[in-house]
Design a protein around this motif. Structure first.
Motif, PDB file in Angstrom:
ATOM      1  N   PHE A 118      94.564 -63.971 -95.677  1.00  0.00           N
ATOM      2  CA  PHE A 118      94.120 -62.587 -95.606  1.00  0.00           C
ATOM      3  C   PHE A 118      94.438 -61.857 -96.901  1.00  0.00           C
ATOM      4  N   ALA A 119      95.564 -62.182 -97.517  1.00  0.00           N
ATOM      5  CA  ALA A 119      96.020 -61.456 -98.693  1.00  0.00           C
ATOM      6  C   ALA A 119      95.067 -61.654 -99.869  1.00  0.00           C
ATOM      7  N   ARG A 120      95.060 -60.683-100.771  1.00  0.00           N
ATOM      8  CA  ARG A 120      94.217 -60.772-101.959  1.00  0.00           C
ATOM      9  C   ARG A 120      94.616 -61.959-102.827  1.00  0.00           C
ATOM     10  N   ASP A 121      93.622 -62.628-103.391  1.00  0.00           N
ATOM     11  CA  ASP A 121      93.887 -63.680-104.367  1.00  0.00           C
ATOM     12  C   ASP A 121      93.455 -63.253-105.759  1.00  0.00           C
ATOM     13  N   ASP A 122      92.926 -62.035-105.876  1.00  0.00           N
ATOM     14  CA  ASP A 122      92.487 -61.493-107.154  1.00  0.00           C
ATOM     15  C   ASP A 122      93.360 -60.282-107.491  1.00  0.00           C
ATOM     16  N   PRO A 123      94.093 -60.315-108.615  1.00  0.00           N
ATOM     17  CA  PRO A 123      94.999 -59.206-108.951  1.00  0.00           C
ATOM     18  C   PRO A 123      94.302 -57.989-109.546  1.00  0.00           C
ATOM     19  N   ALA A 124      92.978 -57.944-109.538  1.00  0.00           N
ATOM     20  CA  ALA A 124      92.256 -56.822-110.147  1.00  0.00           C
ATOM     21  C   ALA A 124      92.646 -55.488-109.506  1.00  0.00           C
ATOM     22  N   PHE A 125      92.816 -55.474-108.182  1.00  0.00           N
ATOM     23  CA  PHE A 125      93.193 -54.234-107.494  1.00  0.00           C
ATOM     24  C   PHE A 125      94.551 -53.750-107.977  1.00  0.00           C
ATOM     25  N   LEU A 126      95.499 -54.684-108.150  1.00  0.00           N
ATOM     26  CA  LEU A 126      96.835 -54.318-108.604  1.00  0.00           C
ATOM     27  C   LEU A 126      96.799 -53.778-110.023  1.00  0.00           C
ATOM     28  N   VAL A 127      95.964 -54.362-110.875  1.00  0.00           N
ATOM     29  CA  VAL A 127      95.829 -53.889-112.255  1.00  0.00           C
ATOM     30  C   VAL A 127      95.255 -52.473-112.276  1.00  0.00           C
ATOM     31  N   LEU A 128      94.198 -52.230-111.478  1.00  0.00           N
ATOM     32  CA  LEU A 128      93.602 -50.899-111.436  1.00  0.00           C
ATOM     33  C   LEU A 128      94.557 -49.879-110.820  1.00  0.00           C
ATOM     34  N   LEU A 129      95.347 -50.313-109.840  1.00  0.00           N
ATOM     35  CA  LEU A 129      96.334 -49.411-109.241  1.00  0.00           C
ATOM     36  C   LEU A 129      97.377 -49.009-110.283  1.00  0.00           C
ATOM     37  N   SER A 130      97.781 -49.955-111.126  1.00  0.00           N
ATOM     38  CA  SER A 130      98.736 -49.650-112.193  1.00  0.00           C
ATOM     39  C   SER A 130      98.144 -48.636-113.167  1.00  0.00           C
ATOM     40  N   ALA A 131      96.865 -48.810-113.513  1.00  0.00           N
ATOM     41  CA  ALA A 131      96.197 -47.853-114.394  1.00  0.00           C
ATOM     42  C   ALA A 131      96.107 -46.480-113.734  1.00  0.00           C
ATOM     43  N   PHE A 132      95.835 -46.468-112.436  1.00  0.00           N
ATOM     44  CA  PHE A 132      95.778 -45.208-111.690  1.00  0.00           C
ATOM     45  C   PHE A 132      97.129 -44.499-111.724  1.00  0.00           C
ATOM     46  N   LEU A 133      98.213 -45.249-111.556  1.00  0.00           N
ATOM     47  CA  LEU A 133      99.546 -44.656-111.588  1.00  0.00           C
ATOM     48  C   LEU A 133      99.871 -44.087-112.962  1.00  0.00           C
ATOM     49  N   CYS A 134      99.395 -44.743-114.010  1.00  0.00           N
ATOM     50  CA  CYS A 134      99.603 -44.220-115.364  1.00  0.00           C
ATOM     51  C   CYS A 134      98.900 -42.881-115.535  1.00  0.00           C
ATOM     52  N   LEU A 135      97.646 -42.805-115.099  1.00  0.00           N
ATOM     53  CA  LEU A 135      96.870 -41.573-115.250  1.00  0.00           C
ATOM     54  C   LEU A 135      97.430 -40.455-114.367  1.00  0.00           C
ATOM     55  N   SER A 136      97.765 -40.786-113.127  1.00  0.00           N
ATOM     56  CA  SER A 136      98.289 -39.754-112.231  1.00  0.00           C
ATOM     57  C   SER A 136      99.669 -39.281-112.683  1.00  0.00           C
ATOM     58  N   SER A 137     100.473 -40.191-113.216  1.00  0.00           N
ATOM     59  CA  SER A 137     101.781 -39.804-113.738  1.00  0.00           C
ATOM     60  C   SER A 137     101.628 -38.876-114.936  1.00  0.00           C
ATOM     61  N   ALA A 138     100.622 -39.147-115.774  1.00  0.00           N
ATOM     62  CA  ALA A 138     100.351 -38.272-116.917  1.00  0.00           C
ATOM     63  C   ALA A 138      99.935 -36.883-116.442  1.00  0.00           C
ATOM     64  N   LEU A 139      99.136 -36.820-115.389  1.00  0.00           N
ATOM     65  CA  LEU A 139      98.700 -35.533-114.850  1.00  0.00           C
ATOM     66  C   LEU A 139      99.887 -34.731-114.328  1.00  0.00           C
ATOM     67  N   ILE A 140     100.758 -35.375-113.563  1.00  0.00           N
ATOM     68  CA  ILE A 140     101.934 -34.681-113.033  1.00  0.00           C
ATOM     69  C   ILE A 140     102.874 -34.272-114.164  1.00  0.00           C
ATOM     70  N   THR A 141     102.967 -35.102-115.197  1.00  0.00           N
ATOM     71  CA  THR A 141     103.803 -34.784-116.352  1.00  0.00           C
ATOM     72  C   THR A 141     103.322 -33.509-117.035  1.00  0.00           C
ATOM     73  N   VAL A 142     102.005 -33.377-117.178  1.00  0.00           N
ATOM     74  CA  VAL A 142     101.440 -32.175-117.810  1.00  0.00           C
ATOM     75  C   VAL A 142     101.701 -30.950-116.949  1.00  0.00           C
ATOM     76  N   VAL A 143     101.471 -31.067-115.645  1.00  0.00           N
ATOM     77  CA  VAL A 143     101.651 -29.922-114.744  1.00  0.00           C
ATOM     78  C   VAL A 143     103.106 -29.457-114.713  1.00  0.00           C
ATOM     79  N   LEU A 144     104.035 -30.410-114.682  1.00  0.00           N
ATOM     80  CA  LEU A 144     105.457 -30.068-114.587  1.00  0.00           C
ATOM     81  C   LEU A 144     106.128 -29.928-115.959  1.00  0.00           C
ATOM     82  N   ARG A 145     105.358 -30.179-117.037  1.00  0.00           N
ATOM     83  CA  ARG A 145     105.884 -30.073-118.405  1.00  0.00           C
ATOM     84  C   ARG A 145     107.126 -30.953-118.591  1.00  0.00           C
TER      85      ARG A 145
END
Length: 249
Positions: free
Chosen positions: A69-96
């Protein structure tokens, strides 16, 4: 006439891979970007927010064809990591928080909030579902699949908490009084509801698990908690954003 879903692998493998072998094969593919299906992983992310049921049909198909059942393709994990980078940057800007604060927040988000909490949650759900929900003792829920369910539910949750929350924080969610508390608590109610519903869909898609609807029994407690927090005027968004700020500063 009832139909029984055949979960036997249709591949020509004569031996089932062990859990360790599956993990090793998954880790080896992380470096092979040219073999990752990023388009399909992006499709999964979009549908986890707009139509989560569609995503789990693929997990059942994978079990029939690849015996897992588990994923055998790490593409989702890679995109999730990219998403966390972008969202962390957004929160960083908002909270200075600054650049150093961004690095600290990103490390917290990836290794504590996502991986650390995910491993604990996946282990608990893996143990609970195998102990109490299995109708067929010849099969068991893979730990990797439990972790995938957590990642799926976390992504939908983080869309609200790491994207919508910082965008609406100063103009709406941080307001004093009932208005700010109401909208902040409502945002978290929606985010938590997504997490719970996607978790339910993940385990209810496993044909040898029965009684998974009991996971939905948590919704009344979620609604009760929502009513209490709004009633007492607690602004959960302000509390969380303050926590984000002080844990990295």
């Amino acid at each position: 006439m009832s139909m029984t879903l055949d979960i036997r692998p249709s591949c020509l493998c004569t031996e089932r891979l062990t859990a360790a072998a599956k993990r090793w094969r998954f880790l080896k593919r992380i470096r092979q970007f040219d073999q990752m299906d990023f388009q399909f992983a992006l499709w999964q992310m979009v549908n986890l927010v707009v139509a989560p049921r569609k995503v789990y049909r693929n997990f059942v198909t994978r079990k029939q064809s690849k015996d897992q059942f588990a994923r055998d393709d790490p593409a989702f994990l890679v995109l999730l990591s990219a998403f966390l980078c972008l969202s962390s940057a957004l929160i960083t800007v908002v909270l200075r928080l600054g650049f150093v604060g961004f690095i600290k927040f990103l490390l917290w988000s990836v290794f504590v909030d996502c991986i650390g909490a995910g491993m604990i949650t996946a282990t608990v759900m893996w143990a609970v579902t195998n102990a109490f929900f299995r109708a067929d003792r010849q099969h068991d829920v893979e730990w990797g699949y439990s972790f995938d369910i957590h990642l799926n539910a976390s992504f939908a949750f983080l869309v609200f908490i790491h994207i919508i929350q910082p965008i609406l924080y100063y103009p709406l969610l941080s307001l004093q009084g009932f208005v700010g508390s109401f909208f902040a608590c409502t945002l978290y109610l929606v985010a938590c509801s997504y997490y719970l519903y996607i978790t339910f869909l993940g385990y209810s898609s496993v044909p040898f698990l029965k009684g998974t609807r009991k996971l939905l029994y948590l919704f009344p407690f979620l609604l009760l908690l929502y009513c209490v927090t709004v009633g007492v005027g607690w602004n959960v968004s302000r509390a969380v954003m303050n926590f984000y700020h002080y844990r990295v500063m």
